[in-house]
Design an enzyme around this catalytic site. Sequence first.
Site, PDB file in Angstrom:
ATOM      1  N   CYS A  12      49.982  33.445  34.938  1.00 22.20           N
ATOM      2  CA  CYS A  12      50.890  32.459  35.572  1.00 22.20           C
ATOM      3  C   CYS A  12      50.738  31.825  36.889  1.00 22.20           C
ATOM      4  CB  CYS A  12      52.363  33.107  35.404  1.00 22.20           C
ATOM      5  SG  CYS A  12      52.419  34.541  36.663  1.00 22.20           S
ATOM      6  N   CYS A 247      40.599  37.755  42.978  1.00 19.22           N
ATOM      7  CA  CYS A 247      39.776  37.672  41.687  1.00 19.22           C
ATOM      8  C   CYS A 247      38.975  36.757  41.676  1.00 19.22           C
ATOM      9  CB  CYS A 247      40.812  37.285  40.521  1.00 19.22           C
ATOM     10  SG  CYS A 247      40.129  36.885  39.093  1.00 19.22           S
TER      11      CYS A 247
END
Length: 406
Positions: A12, A247
């Site tokens: 999201c 990430c």
Amino acid sequence: MLAEIKGLNEECGVFGIWGHEEAPQITYYGLHSLQHRGQEGAGIVATDGEKLTAHKGQGLITEVFQNGELSKVKGKGAIGHVRYATAGGGGYENVQPLLFRSQNNGSLALAHNGNLVNATQLKQQLENQGSIFQTSSDTEVLAHLIKRSGHFTLKDQIKNSLSMLKGAYAFLIMTETEMIVALDPNGLRPLSIGMMGDAYVVASETCAFDVVGATYLREVEPGEMLIINDEGMKSERFSMNINRSICSMEYIYFSRPDSNLREQGVRMKLSAVRGVVEGKRVVMVDDSIVRGTTSRRIVTMLREAGATEVHVKISSPPIAHPCFYGIDTSTHEELIASSHSVEEIRQEIGADTLSFLSVEGLLKGIGRKYDDSNCGQCLACFTGKYPTEIYQDTVLPHVKEAVLTK
């Protein structure tokens, strides 16, 4: 046989603002700029200082607010969310922000980007203590931990609750009188803060700042909690065990190209023009190979358009290990590089040659030095070395193989 064409999906995007009379409207535009991060659901919760109002639904942000619903969400502060379902699955009840109302202690809204790897374990403990969950989302765990905390102030309740979570999380928490921002100790998910006049703005990507006219201040630090209210912004630490591991796929795949240091994250549909490629040796550059079917079909399309040779270059290392932090590659079986060599993948996709960027090359492209102990990036999907402990049969009970931690 490999799965059908399916790109990577990330959980999201979140957006929040405090101190602006048009906070819900600004949040709407901020979420619109983050739509590439989640297209299954969207929602906004706002506060006028006395009560929280909300609207959410399934679909794109323009679909959720297409009938004038935005005018009914009023306040000087707002948080919003665009969602792609991973842990917890789909359904209206899991669309965020999640809103919890209490007659005695005030209301609480939560928006979360990431994935909690110990959510199942915590849910079992909370249910044994009498909690009843209304959603299947891992996000709801935080609300129950907060309400059951024995600490007196909300700030300490949240700090204590966050210390119990493991995994990836960027949280926006809204009450009637303040907005609280928290990022996990590894900083796995991106989160930035900016200013729009005297208003504070928080977003998953800085491209949202450009859309609403905000000025970028800085990244939210791993293990940091920001308390934002009418008195200003205060920064505190809820964890000192910091190991920044953002990430790497944020740079390769997800984030918009106009966000800071970011690489292209929105795929464009391609078609081969025979007059352009016929009789030519073609180099096809792509960001990643996950399951292999997309690359195979593009190579086939180029050959059908008359290309004499197709050479594939991938601007990331082979994705050979599952992600447990919010990307929908949860098993080795979904990843072609987990069970195939580079040569075998080349044969599978039908290319003349195939090469991947090395881990060292990826870090150099991002602007980081390669250091196996602390490079500031999560490289788990390439190396199998996870920055946090991974719980077997918790968030992803269908995962059969044991997962090694660093």
